[in-house]
Scaffold this motif. Structure first.
Motif, PDB file in Angstrom:
ATOM      1  N   ASN A 116     -17.971 -11.845  -8.119  1.00 22.24           N
ATOM      2  CA  ASN A 116     -18.851 -12.960  -8.065  1.00 22.24           C
ATOM      3  C   ASN A 116     -19.181 -13.676  -9.550  1.00 22.24           C
ATOM      4  O   ASN A 116     -19.247 -14.926  -9.721  1.00 22.24           O
ATOM      5  N   HIS A 119     -16.184 -15.935 -10.402  1.00 24.75           N
ATOM      6  CA  HIS A 119     -15.948 -17.143  -9.470  1.00 24.75           C
ATOM      7  C   HIS A 119     -17.086 -17.799  -9.781  1.00 24.75           C
ATOM      8  O   HIS A 119     -16.790 -19.294  -9.913  1.00 24.75           O
ATOM      9  N   THR A 120     -17.973 -17.547 -10.241  1.00 28.53           N
ATOM     10  CA  THR A 120     -19.119 -18.403 -10.667  1.00 28.53           C
ATOM     11  C   THR A 120     -18.865 -19.120 -12.101  1.00 28.53           C
ATOM     12  O   THR A 120     -19.037 -20.396 -12.145  1.00 28.53           O
ATOM     13  N   SER A 123     -15.232 -21.179 -11.771  1.00 28.82           N
ATOM     14  CA  SER A 123     -14.869 -22.046 -10.696  1.00 28.82           C
ATOM     15  C   SER A 123     -13.982 -22.910 -10.814  1.00 28.82           C
ATOM     16  O   SER A 123     -13.102 -22.996  -9.985  1.00 28.82           O
ATOM     17  N   GLU A 124     -14.021 -23.499 -11.887  1.00 31.31           N
ATOM     18  CA  GLU A 124     -12.993 -24.887 -12.124  1.00 31.31           C
ATOM     19  C   GLU A 124     -11.648 -24.581 -12.311  1.00 31.31           C
ATOM     20  O   GLU A 124     -10.551 -25.106 -12.182  1.00 31.31           O
ATOM     21  N   THR A 126     -10.310 -21.668 -11.413  1.00 34.74           N
ATOM     22  CA  THR A 126      -9.584 -20.971 -10.046  1.00 34.74           C
ATOM     23  C   THR A 126      -8.861 -19.706 -10.747  1.00 34.74           C
ATOM     24  O   THR A 126      -7.764 -19.583 -10.526  1.00 34.74           O
ATOM     25  N   VAL A 142      -9.937 -14.810  -3.820  1.00 37.23           N
ATOM     26  CA  VAL A 142     -10.539 -16.088  -4.225  1.00 37.23           C
ATOM     27  C   VAL A 142      -9.585 -16.815  -5.610  1.00 37.23           C
ATOM     28  O   VAL A 142      -9.082 -16.145  -5.984  1.00 37.23           O
ATOM     29  N   GLY A 143      -9.756 -18.030  -5.352  1.00 34.93           N
ATOM     30  CA  GLY A 143      -9.209 -18.750  -6.315  1.00 34.93           C
ATOM     31  C   GLY A 143      -7.661 -19.044  -6.018  1.00 34.93           C
ATOM     32  O   GLY A 143      -7.167 -19.188  -4.823  1.00 34.93           O
ATOM     33  N   SER A 213      -8.476 -18.146 -17.736  1.00 37.72           N
ATOM     34  CA  SER A 213      -9.816 -17.596 -16.970  1.00 37.72           C
ATOM     35  C   SER A 213      -9.259 -16.071 -16.781  1.00 37.72           C
ATOM     36  O   SER A 213      -7.973 -15.701 -16.640  1.00 37.72           O
TER      37      SER A 213
END
Length: 354
Positions: A116, A119-120, A123-124, A126, A142-143, A213
Motif C-alpha cells: 500500500n 502504491h500510494t 501511483s503515477e 505504476t 498492482v501497477g 519506482s
C-alpha cells in the motif's frame, strides 16, 4: 529424583531453544547500500514486514531495534525487494554465500502495508507489486504487473497445464525421486515454474527493472510442506525436493539480482510451523462506542508517527522564510538612494516630470 528433575529441566530448555531457532530468515542477495551484519540475533516473526519496509526506505510505526540491519546508504534504496516464504521446513541448505538469522515467534505475516505504501507514494509511476500464493490460488497485482504478468499461471489448473508445455522446467530440472504423475509433486514443481516464469517475463520487459519506482515481490511456497505430509520428512522425496528448492531459490535470487542491476534484495523465510494462526484484526461498533465512552475527559488523540517529520518540515521552512524576509527588508531599508537600479531610475524620472 534430583537427576530426573534436572534432566527434565534440560529437556524443556532444549525444547524452548529449538522452538526459538527452528525457523530461519536468510538474505540471499542484497546491494551494497543495504548492510546486514553477520550474527545470530533472532528476529521476531511479526517484525519481518517492518524489516522489508526499512530496507526499501519506508518508515515504520515502531522502531526496529534489531542489530542485524545496519545503516546503509539512505539515498540509494533497492529497486526491488523479493521475499519468499517457504513452509514445512525449518532450514534450507542454500548454496553460495548468504546471511541467515533465527526467527522467533513465527507468526503468519504479509506485506500488504508495504504494498500500500508503494502504491500510494508511486501511483503515477505504476511500480510492480506482485503477491502470490500458488497453492492457495491467491494473487494480488498492482501497477504494471497487471499487464506484464497477466499471462502468469496462478490457478492450480493453469499451473498444471503450464508444466506440460514445451518450455517448462520439467525439460531441464532433475526430478530424482519425484514423479510427474503425482499431484503433490506437481504442486511443488508448479511453484518452481512460477519462479522461472517471473524471471522470464522480467527478462522480456527489462524496462520495468530500470525505472525509479521500487518493486515488490512476495511469494508463499507451501509445496514442500505438502510433500512432507505425503511422503514423510525422512523420505527420499522430501530430501530431493528440499535440495531442488534450495537450488531453484538461489538461481532465482541470482537472476533477479542480475535483472535489477545488482540493486535488489532477495530474502527467504523458512517456517516449519507457525506459532499462532493468522487472524486479521477488526473493530466492532461496540468497541468503538466503548472507546468514545472511555475518552470522557476529551483527551487528544495520540500523535501519528509522521508528526515529527511534518513538524520539522514546517518549522524549518518557517524559520528560513522569516530569516529571508528580515534580510530582504533590511537590505531594502538601507539601500543607497543613489544606487543605479531600475527602482530609483523610475522614481527619478517621475520626480523630474513633476
Amino acid at each position: 529424583m534430583g537427576s530426573r528433575r534436572a534432566g527434565l529441566a534440560l529437556w524443556v530448555a532444549a525444547s524452548l531453544v529449538a522452538g526459538i531457532v527452528a525457523n530461519e530468515f536468510s538474505v540471499l542477495r542484497s546491494p551494497e547500500s543495504i548492510i546486514f551484519h553477520q550474527g545470530s540475533w533472532p528476529i521476531p516473526g511479526e517484525r519481518i514486514p517492518d524489516l522489508a519496509a526499512l530496507t526499501m526506505g519506508f518508515s515504520v510505526e515502531e522502531d526496529l531495534s534489531w542489530p542485524g540491519l545496519g545503516i546503509g546508504d539512505l539515498f540509494r534504496r533497492p529497486r526491488a525487494t523479493v521475499l519468499i516464504t517457504v513452509t514445512g521446513i525449518d532450514k534450507l541448505t542454500l548454496p553460495q554465500h548468504g546471511i541467515s538469522y533465527p526467527v522467533e515467534n513465527a507468526v503468519p505475516f504479509n506485506l500488504d502495508g508495504v504494498a500500500n505504501a508503494i502504491h500510494t507514494l508511486f501511483s503515477e509511476e505504476t511500480p510492480v507489486v506482485v503477491q502470490l500464493a500458488p497453492s492457495e490460488e491467491r494473487v494480488y497485482m498492482v501497477g504494471k504487473a497487471n499487464s506484464v504478468f497477466e499471462d502468469l499461471s496462478v490457478t492450480l489448473r493453469q499451473l498444471r497445464n503450464r508444466l506440460f508445455q514445451d518450455n517448462s522446467i520439467l525439460a531441464s530440472l532433475p526430478l530424482n525421486s519425484l514423479s510427474r504423475n503425482n499431484e503433490v509433486d506437481l504442486l511443488f514443481l508448479s511453484e518452481l515454474q512460477v519462479l522461472h516464469d517471473i524471471t522470464s517475463l522480467l527478462s522480456r520487459h527489462k524496462h520495468l527493472a530500470k525505472d525509479h519506482s521500487p518493486d515488490l515481490y512476495s511469494l508463499e511456497l507451501s509445496g514442500l510442506e505438502e510433500i512432507g505430509k505425503r511422503y514423510g520428512e525422512d523420505s527420499q522425496q522430501f530430501k530431493d525436493a528440499s535440495q531442488i528448492l534450495a537450488d531453484s531459490l538461489q538461481k532465482f535470487a541470482d537472476e533477479m539480482y542480475s535483472l535489477y542491476g545488482g540493486n535488489a534484495v532477495v530474502e527467504v523465510v523458512t517456517v516449519k510451523t507457525y506459532d499462532t494462526p493468522f487472524v486479521r484484526k477488526s473493530r466492532s461498533i461496540l468497541e468503538i462506542s466503548q472507546n468514545i465512552l472511555d475518552n470522557q475527559y476529551n483527551l487528544g488523540y495520540p500523535y501519528n508517527f509522521n508528526y515529527a517529520v511534518v513538524f520539522n518540515i514546517i518549522l524549518w521552512m518557517m524559520i528560513v522564510l522569516i530569516i529571508a524576509v528580515i534580510v530582504i527588508s533590511y537590505n531594502l531599508w538601507n539601500m543607497d538612494p543613489g544606487y543605479d537600479s531600475i527602482i530609483y531610475r523610475m522614481t527619478n524620472q517621475k520626480i523630474r516630470m513633476d
